[in-house]
Motif scaffolding. Structure first.
Motif, PDB file in Angstrom:
ATOM      1  N   VAL A 199     -38.305   9.000  17.873  1.00 37.23           N
ATOM      2  CA  VAL A 199     -39.344  10.042  17.850  1.00 37.23           C
ATOM      3  C   VAL A 199     -40.727   9.478  17.525  1.00 37.23           C
ATOM      4  N   PRO A 200     -40.936   8.751  16.427  1.00 42.91           N
ATOM      5  CA  PRO A 200     -42.297   8.244  16.188  1.00 42.91           C
ATOM      6  C   PRO A 200     -42.747   7.215  17.216  1.00 42.91           C
ATOM      7  N   ILE A 201     -41.817   6.424  17.730  1.00 44.50           N
ATOM      8  CA  ILE A 201     -42.198   5.439  18.742  1.00 44.50           C
ATOM      9  C   ILE A 201     -42.664   6.144  20.006  1.00 44.50           C
ATOM     10  N   PHE A 202     -42.019   7.245  20.363  1.00 44.11           N
ATOM     11  CA  PHE A 202     -42.367   7.993  21.573  1.00 44.11           C
ATOM     12  C   PHE A 202     -43.594   8.872  21.370  1.00 44.11           C
ATOM     13  N   VAL A 203     -43.718   9.500  20.211  1.00 44.40           N
ATOM     14  CA  VAL A 203     -44.755  10.514  19.992  1.00 44.40           C
ATOM     15  C   VAL A 203     -46.109   9.906  19.620  1.00 44.40           C
ATOM     16  N   LEU A 204     -46.129   8.821  18.861  1.00 41.38           N
ATOM     17  CA  LEU A 204     -47.413   8.281  18.405  1.00 41.38           C
ATOM     18  C   LEU A 204     -48.369   7.881  19.525  1.00 41.38           C
ATOM     19  N   PRO A 205     -47.903   7.344  20.663  1.00 47.72           N
ATOM     20  CA  PRO A 205     -48.865   7.058  21.736  1.00 47.72           C
ATOM     21  C   PRO A 205     -49.507   8.316  22.322  1.00 47.72           C
ATOM     22  N   LEU A 206     -48.917   9.469  22.080  1.00 48.24           N
ATOM     23  CA  LEU A 206     -49.489  10.722  22.577  1.00 48.24           C
ATOM     24  C   LEU A 206     -50.505  11.314  21.614  1.00 48.24           C
ATOM     25  N   ALA A 207     -50.655  10.706  20.430  1.00 49.07           N
ATOM     26  CA  ALA A 207     -51.560  11.199  19.405  1.00 49.07           C
ATOM     27  C   ALA A 207     -53.012  10.880  19.767  1.00 49.07           C
ATOM     28  N   PRO A 208     -53.959  11.521  19.083  1.00 49.98           N
ATOM     29  CA  PRO A 208     -55.378  11.192  19.319  1.00 49.98           C
ATOM     30  C   PRO A 208     -55.665   9.717  19.011  1.00 49.98           C
ATOM     31  N   ILE A 209     -56.686   9.188  19.631  1.00 45.90           N
ATOM     32  CA  ILE A 209     -57.026   7.769  19.514  1.00 45.90           C
ATOM     33  C   ILE A 209     -57.275   7.364  18.065  1.00 45.90           C
ATOM     34  N   LEU A 238     -47.049  -0.699  15.762  1.00 46.49           N
ATOM     35  CA  LEU A 238     -46.255  -1.215  14.647  1.00 46.49           C
ATOM     36  C   LEU A 238     -44.899  -0.522  14.581  1.00 46.49           C
ATOM     37  N   GLY A 239     -44.295  -0.290  15.734  1.00 42.79           N
ATOM     38  CA  GLY A 239     -42.974   0.322  15.790  1.00 42.79           C
ATOM     39  C   GLY A 239     -42.948   1.719  15.224  1.00 42.79           C
ATOM     40  N   GLY A 240     -43.928   2.524  15.583  1.00 42.87           N
ATOM     41  CA  GLY A 240     -44.015   3.873  15.017  1.00 42.87           C
ATOM     42  C   GLY A 240     -44.372   3.817  13.546  1.00 42.87           C
ATOM     43  N   PHE A 241     -45.331   2.973  13.213  1.00 38.47           N
ATOM     44  CA  PHE A 241     -45.759   2.739  11.829  1.00 38.47           C
ATOM     45  C   PHE A 241     -44.568   2.393  10.944  1.00 38.47           C
ATOM     46  N   PHE A 242     -43.771   1.465  11.364  1.00 37.20           N
ATOM     47  CA  PHE A 242     -42.595   0.921  10.665  1.00 37.20           C
ATOM     48  C   PHE A 242     -41.411   1.891  10.634  1.00 37.20           C
ATOM     49  N   ILE A 243     -41.662   3.185  10.631  1.00 39.10           N
ATOM     50  CA  ILE A 243     -40.576   4.169  10.499  1.00 39.10           C
ATOM     51  C   ILE A 243     -39.625   4.081  11.682  1.00 39.10           C
ATOM     52  N   GLY A 244     -40.161   4.040  12.883  1.00 43.90           N
ATOM     53  CA  GLY A 244     -39.326   4.012  14.078  1.00 43.90           C
ATOM     54  C   GLY A 244     -38.495   2.749  14.186  1.00 43.90           C
ATOM     55  N   SER A 245     -39.121   1.613  13.942  1.00 42.25           N
ATOM     56  CA  SER A 245     -38.391   0.347  14.051  1.00 42.25           C
ATOM     57  C   SER A 245     -37.309   0.228  12.986  1.00 42.25           C
ATOM     58  N   LEU A 246     -37.644   0.545  11.749  1.00 39.88           N
ATOM     59  CA  LEU A 246     -36.655   0.429  10.674  1.00 39.88           C
ATOM     60  C   LEU A 246     -35.488   1.388  10.868  1.00 39.88           C
ATOM     61  N   SER A 247     -35.783   2.611  11.261  1.00 45.05           N
ATOM     62  CA  SER A 247     -34.718   3.588  11.493  1.00 45.05           C
ATOM     63  C   SER A 247     -33.847   3.184  12.682  1.00 45.05           C
ATOM     64  N   GLY A 248     -34.467   2.667  13.737  1.00 48.96           N
ATOM     65  CA  GLY A 248     -33.711   2.220  14.903  1.00 48.96           C
ATOM     66  C   GLY A 248     -32.829   1.019  14.607  1.00 48.96           C
ATOM     67  N   ILE A 249     -33.333   0.076  13.818  1.00 54.98           N
ATOM     68  CA  ILE A 249     -32.534  -1.090  13.440  1.00 54.98           C
ATOM     69  C   ILE A 249     -31.346  -0.654  12.585  1.00 54.98           C
ATOM     70  N   LEU A 250     -31.588   0.212  11.618  1.00 52.47           N
ATOM     71  CA  LEU A 250     -30.509   0.703  10.756  1.00 52.47           C
ATOM     72  C   LEU A 250     -29.462   1.474  11.567  1.00 52.47           C
TER      73      LEU A 250
END
Length: 137
Positions: free
Chosen positions: A29-39, A93-105
């Motif tokens: 979710v954060p990895i997908f949604v953050l690129p859609l956020a404002p600049i 940064l992998g969804g501000f670390f949240i996305g990468s860490l959650s995905g790895i776990l």
């Protein structure tokens, strides 16, 4: 009615790596949604937006694969870990670390999950006891 649905869901959940798939989906979710956020929210724009949408979609498909096709748990879990690691430098940064860490776990949990073994039937246990008694006589 609700109790029966809850029991059915619980039985379904125990036959697959549910929690691993949930963590992978939460990481997507954060990895997908953050690129859609404002600049102003983004750390980097450009290729991070395209790769964020791509990697987030791949992680969501892997989570669905873990839930609905549990026999693919090892390969789907390992791919989820690799995609989550790749998301760190390629996205924000992998969804501000949240996305990468959650995905790895979640990928690690899914790859290490194993179905429960059925308990031995009582007849098999009785036959084993009879065999042991015959051997001791």
């Amino acid at each position: 009615m609700i109790g029966q649905l809850w029991r059915t869901f619980g039985q379904w959940r125990k036959t697959r790596p549910f929690w691993g798939g949930l963590f992978v989906l939460v990481g997507a979710v954060p990895i997908f949604v953050l690129p859609l956020a404002p600049i102003k929210v983004l750390v980097a724009s450009g290729i991070a937006g395209v790769s964020g949408l791509l990697l987030g979609s791949i992680m969501a498909v892997l989570a669905a694969s873990l839930w609905f096709s549990p026999q693919t748990r090892v390969i789907a879990g390992l791919i989820a870990v690799l995609v989550s690691v790749a998301a760190f430098p390629l996205t924000n940064l992998g969804g501000f670390f949240i996305g990468s860490l959650s995905g790895i776990l979640g990928g690690a949990m899914a790859a290490s999950w194993a179905p429960r073994k059925e308990k031995a039937a009582p007849k098999a246990e009785e036959a084993l006891e009879e065999t042991e008694e015959d051997a001791s006589v």
